[in-house]
Design a protein around this motif. Structure first.
Motif, PDB file in Angstrom:
ATOM      1  N   GLU A  21      -3.700   2.707  -8.989  1.00 13.87           N
ATOM      2  CA  GLU A  21      -2.748   3.266  -9.951  1.00 13.87           C
ATOM      3  C   GLU A  21      -2.110   4.559  -9.466  1.00 13.87           C
ATOM      4  O   GLU A  21      -1.446   5.259 -10.239  1.00 13.87           O
ATOM      5  CB  GLU A  21      -3.460   3.509 -11.296  1.00 13.87           C
ATOM      6  N   THR A  22      -2.315   4.887  -8.199  1.00 19.60           N
ATOM      7  CA  THR A  22      -1.730   6.111  -7.666  1.00 19.60           C
ATOM      8  C   THR A  22      -1.428   5.941  -6.192  1.00 19.60           C
ATOM      9  O   THR A  22      -1.754   4.915  -5.573  1.00 19.60           O
ATOM     10  CB  THR A  22      -2.668   7.310  -7.894  1.00 19.60           C
TER      11      THR A  22
ATOM     12  N   LEU B 236       0.120  17.540  -0.539  1.00 15.53           N
ATOM     13  CA  LEU B 236       0.941  16.963   0.525  1.00 15.53           C
ATOM     14  C   LEU B 236       1.309  15.524   0.193  1.00 15.53           C
ATOM     15  O   LEU B 236       2.466  15.109   0.366  1.00 15.53           O
ATOM     16  CB  LEU B 236       0.202  17.033   1.863  1.00 15.53           C
ATOM     17  N   ALA B 237       0.330  14.747  -0.286  1.00 23.70           N
ATOM     18  CA  ALA B 237       0.611  13.365  -0.685  1.00 23.70           C
ATOM     19  C   ALA B 237       1.646  13.323  -1.802  1.00 23.70           C
ATOM     20  O   ALA B 237       2.546  12.473  -1.805  1.00 23.70           O
ATOM     21  CB  ALA B 237      -0.679  12.671  -1.125  1.00 23.70           C
ATOM     22  N   THR B 238       1.527  14.245  -2.751  1.00 23.62           N
ATOM     23  CA  THR B 238       2.492  14.308  -3.850  1.00 23.62           C
ATOM     24  C   THR B 238       3.888  14.622  -3.332  1.00 23.62           C
ATOM     25  O   THR B 238       4.880  14.029  -3.772  1.00 23.62           O
ATOM     26  CB  THR B 238       2.065  15.363  -4.878  1.00 23.62           C
TER      27      THR B 238
ATOM     28  N   GLY C 177       0.812  -1.203   0.000  1.00 21.83           N
ATOM     29  CA  GLY C 177       0.000   0.000   0.000  1.00 21.83           C
ATOM     30  C   GLY C 177       0.848   1.256   0.000  1.00 21.83           C
ATOM     31  O   GLY C 177       1.919   1.307   0.603  1.00 21.83           O
ATOM     32  N   ALA C 178       0.342   2.281  -0.717  1.00 19.13           N
ATOM     33  CA  ALA C 178       1.053   3.553  -0.824  1.00 19.13           C
ATOM     34  C   ALA C 178       0.268   4.665  -0.150  1.00 19.13           C
ATOM     35  O   ALA C 178       0.176   5.782  -0.654  1.00 19.13           O
ATOM     36  CB  ALA C 178       1.315   3.895  -2.293  1.00 19.13           C
ATOM     37  N   GLY C 179      -0.331   4.355   1.018  1.00 17.77           N
ATOM     38  CA  GLY C 179      -1.001   5.380   1.799  1.00 17.77           C
ATOM     39  C   GLY C 179       0.009   6.282   2.489  1.00 17.77           C
ATOM     40  O   GLY C 179       1.223   6.092   2.408  1.00 17.77           O
ATOM     41  N   MET C 180      -0.485   7.281   3.216  1.00 21.37           N
ATOM     42  CA  MET C 180       0.395   8.270   3.820  1.00 21.37           C
ATOM     43  C   MET C 180       1.307   7.647   4.871  1.00 21.37           C
ATOM     44  O   MET C 180       2.495   7.975   4.961  1.00 21.37           O
ATOM     45  CB  MET C 180      -0.434   9.400   4.426  1.00 21.37           C
ATOM     46  N   GLY C 181       0.788   6.746   5.691  1.00 22.06           N
ATOM     47  CA  GLY C 181       1.607   6.099   6.698  1.00 22.06           C
ATOM     48  C   GLY C 181       2.681   5.231   6.077  1.00 22.06           C
ATOM     49  O   GLY C 181       3.840   5.231   6.518  1.00 22.06           O
ATOM     50  N   ALA C 182       2.300   4.473   5.041  1.00 24.53           N
ATOM     51  CA  ALA C 182       3.261   3.598   4.376  1.00 24.53           C
ATOM     52  C   ALA C 182       4.363   4.404   3.707  1.00 24.53           C
ATOM     53  O   ALA C 182       5.555   4.050   3.793  1.00 24.53           O
ATOM     54  CB  ALA C 182       2.539   2.719   3.349  1.00 24.53           C
ATOM     55  N   MET C 183       4.014   5.503   3.043  1.00 23.53           N
ATOM     56  CA  MET C 183       5.040   6.319   2.391  1.00 23.53           C
ATOM     57  C   MET C 183       5.943   6.987   3.427  1.00 23.53           C
ATOM     58  O   MET C 183       7.153   7.137   3.198  1.00 23.53           O
ATOM     59  CB  MET C 183       4.402   7.350   1.469  1.00 23.53           C
ATOM     60  N   ALA C 184       5.360   7.396   4.570  1.00 21.69           N
ATOM     61  CA  ALA C 184       6.183   7.986   5.625  1.00 21.69           C
ATOM     62  C   ALA C 184       7.203   6.980   6.130  1.00 21.69           C
ATOM     63  O   ALA C 184       8.371   7.318   6.374  1.00 21.69           O
ATOM     64  CB  ALA C 184       5.306   8.482   6.770  1.00 21.69           C
TER      65      ALA C 184
ATOM     66  N   GLY D  16      -0.734  -0.753  -9.544  1.00 23.87           N
ATOM     67  CA  GLY D  16      -1.506  -1.822 -10.164  1.00 23.87           C
ATOM     68  C   GLY D  16      -0.999  -3.196  -9.758  1.00 23.87           C
ATOM     69  O   GLY D  16      -1.186  -4.170 -10.479  1.00 23.87           O
ATOM     70  N   ALA D  17      -0.371  -3.267  -8.601  1.00 23.86           N
ATOM     71  CA  ALA D  17       0.234  -4.514  -8.109  1.00 23.86           C
ATOM     72  C   ALA D  17      -0.445  -4.904  -6.808  1.00 23.86           C
ATOM     73  O   ALA D  17      -0.157  -4.338  -5.752  1.00 23.86           O
ATOM     74  CB  ALA D  17       1.729  -4.333  -7.914  1.00 23.86           C
ATOM     75  N   GLU D  18      -1.361  -5.867  -6.876  1.00 26.87           N
ATOM     76  CA  GLU D  18      -2.125  -6.276  -5.697  1.00 26.87           C
ATOM     77  C   GLU D  18      -1.427  -7.413  -4.968  1.00 26.87           C
ATOM     78  O   GLU D  18      -1.120  -8.454  -5.550  1.00 26.87           O
ATOM     79  CB  GLU D  18      -3.530  -6.717  -6.094  1.00 26.87           C
ATOM     80  N   VAL D  19      -1.188  -7.209  -3.680  1.00 24.08           N
ATOM     81  CA  VAL D  19      -0.600  -8.252  -2.841  1.00 24.08           C
ATOM     82  C   VAL D  19      -1.722  -9.158  -2.345  1.00 24.08           C
ATOM     83  O   VAL D  19      -2.704  -8.692  -1.773  1.00 24.08           O
ATOM     84  CB  VAL D  19       0.163  -7.636  -1.654  1.00 24.08           C
ATOM     85  N   VAL D  20      -1.568 -10.455  -2.572  1.00 21.23           N
ATOM     86  CA  VAL D  20      -2.595 -11.418  -2.159  1.00 21.23           C
ATOM     87  C   VAL D  20      -2.111 -12.335  -1.045  1.00 21.23           C
ATOM     88  O   VAL D  20      -2.907 -13.093  -0.474  1.00 21.23           O
ATOM     89  CB  VAL D  20      -3.072 -12.257  -3.357  1.00 21.23           C
ATOM     90  N   GLY D  21      -0.829 -12.313  -0.741  1.00 20.62           N
ATOM     91  CA  GLY D  21      -0.329 -13.184   0.306  1.00 20.62           C
ATOM     92  C   GLY D  21       1.010 -12.733   0.832  1.00 20.62           C
ATOM     93  O   GLY D  21       1.754 -12.002   0.171  1.00 20.62           O
TER      94      GLY D  21
END
Length: 477
Positions: A29-30, A228-230, A3-10, A246-251
């Motif tokens: 895709e973003t 801010l996210a950018t 995931g590329a949410g704010m916490g993950a990017m931080a 576009g890369a879904e983690v399934v496991g």
């Protein structure tokens, strides 16, 4: 990184600076998680958070990950007044930004009857709760003795003379006793309601939420909070973090009793020394992210309302004295809170937050205005009819709204993660950043220390600290 949410990017930026090679797998895709925007016909809208509280969290992130401070990467401005509260009886309160004395004066002038002094006394108690809860609930990992946070509500509520309680008061009970005026109670409760929390069941420690806003101010990023996210994404790229969209983690791959990588939907496997997941653990029973030790206290059956957003494209220029944020309070508070749990049927009016940034970057020209309406709702039967109710409410804050309306877009969002709160038998905590599987960590709004932009950013700092410094990491300094 999942995931590329704010916490993950931080977390990713901090880990990269510490020498780790970081790859972020994002199924969309973003980047940005809930911090998104929508554009149409030259209009732009924030579809997630519209304001930034406690910007120090992101100042620290940019300070620790590069030479450019936050203010060099985004145009950060204080919102003043911070908010206008508009009540059904026509009373309104203009709350100044981060000014205790100014807020006391504004409340007393608008509501009278000693409400300003009652607000000041409430703020003193809320500050005590903040001082007690700040480190364990925001700046430190959730330690093994996390249950004590449920046993101790840090809010020093005033008790009625001679009244013996078998349990600590809820937020609503404390406010009803201490604030008395229904309008002042609604003003304070709006900060709690914004996270989908029911004041009637939330612990009194939820007082830290309005305190944070009053003490540290409310900020806006020109161009929208999406900027801010950018900026965080670009800082990650500068630190050579790799992104796969576009890369879904399934496991999650396990080897020798620890996390060893991730498996994608296309069948590919990517090895890793550590895995950090920015996902909602409530949907992962039986998965390594699910922690059965917390089942007894995490109220997984509690209703979690979502955020209902209406984007409005308006003709005509925004008036010069317009307020950035107005909270239009519901005329029937009891009916609204009942609907929060059971669903908004016809005729129930929600509390509506109206955001009018007045930002030239959000409109095609100066003769138009971009407005965002938000409400917290559960089980909305008819989205268009509910949006009509919100527009009607917003008309009290935006002159000539319906006549100016060019078009509208409706956005519904899933449950809103709230900041972790002490008390209430730990039902308002979030799962810890570590998991029962060594090498696997949680990050983002659904992990400790919970939801909201500052808390998500702090989760990234905590996860990075746990990975870089190991189990002896004692929290952010």
């Amino acid at each position: 990184m999942i995931g590329a949410g704010m916490g993950a990017m931080a977390a990713a930026a901090r880990l990269a600076v510490a020498g780790h090679r970081v790859t972020v797998f994002e199924r969309e895709e973003t980047y940005g998680g809930s911090v998104r925007s929508f554009e149409r016909d030259g209009f732009r809208f924030d579809t997630g958070p519209g304001l930034l509280p406690l910007p120090a969290v992101y100042r620290d992130l940019f300070l620790k990950t590069g030479k450019q401070p936050l203010e060099d990467c985004v145009d950060l401005v204080q919102v003043d007044p911070a908010v206008r509260h508009l009540f059904a009886d026509g009373t309104d309160v203009f709350v100044p930004n981060a000014s205790r004395a100014g807020t006391v004066d504004a409340i007393e002038a608008a509501l009278g009857g000693g409400t300003g002094e009652r607000w000041a006394r409430f703020l003193n108690r809320a500050r005590e709760a903040w001082d007690r809860a700040r480190r364990p609930l925001l700046e430190e990992p959730l330690w093994e003795d996390w249950r004590v946070l449920g046993e101790r509500d840090p809010y020093p509520a005033v008790r009625k003379s001679g009244l013996l309680r078998k349990r600590p008061p809820t937020f609503a009970e404390a406010m009803r006793h201490e604030l008395a005026d229904p309008r002042l109670i609604a003003l304070v409760e709006s900060s709690v309601l914004a996270y989908g929390l029911d004041p009637r069941t939330a612990p009194a420690s939820a007082a830290v939420l309005p305190y944070m806003e009053q003490a540290f101010g409310t900020w806006y990023v020109r161009g929208g909070i999406r900027e801010l996210a950018t900026a965080v994404y670009e800082r990650c790229v500068q630190r050579r973090v790799q992104f796969a969209f576009g890369a879904e983690v399934v496991g999650i791959v396990e080897k020798d009793g620890r996390a060893a990588g991730v498996e994608l939907a296309d069948g590919s496997v990517h090895e890793a020394e550590f895995v950090v997941a920015g996902v909602d653990p409530q949907a992962l029973t039986g998965h390594p992210l699910h922690d059965p030790r917390q089942d007894a206290v995490l109220d997984t059956a509690r209703v979690r309302p979502g955020r209902f957003t209406v984007l409005l494209a308006l003709s005509g220029a925004r008036e010069d004295d317009a307020v950035h944020r107005t909270v239009v309070h519901a005329p029937d508070r009891k009916a609204e809170l009942t609907a929060l749990a059971g669903g908004f049927g016809p005729g129930v009016q929600p509390t509506v937050t109206v955001l009018r940034p007045g930002d030239p970057a959000l409109v095609p020209d100066e003769e138009h205005e971009s407005v965002v309406l938000t409400a917290v709702a559960h089980k909305v039967a008819d989205a268009e009819e509910f949006a009509d109710r919100m527009v009607t409410a917003a008309g009290q804050a935006v002159p000539g709204l319906r006549d100016r309306l060019l078009w509208r877009e409706i956005r519904t969002h899933g449950p809103v993660p709230h900041p972790s709160l002490a008390g209430a038998d730990a039902r308002y905590l979030h799962p810890s950043n570590t998991t029962r599987l060594p090498g696997l960590h949680r990050v983002g709004g659904w992990a400790h220390p919970g939801g909201g932009l500052p808390h998500a950013g702090m989760s990234g700092a905590l996860v990075a600290g746990l990975i870089v410094e190991g189990p002896d990491f004692r929290g952010s300094q």
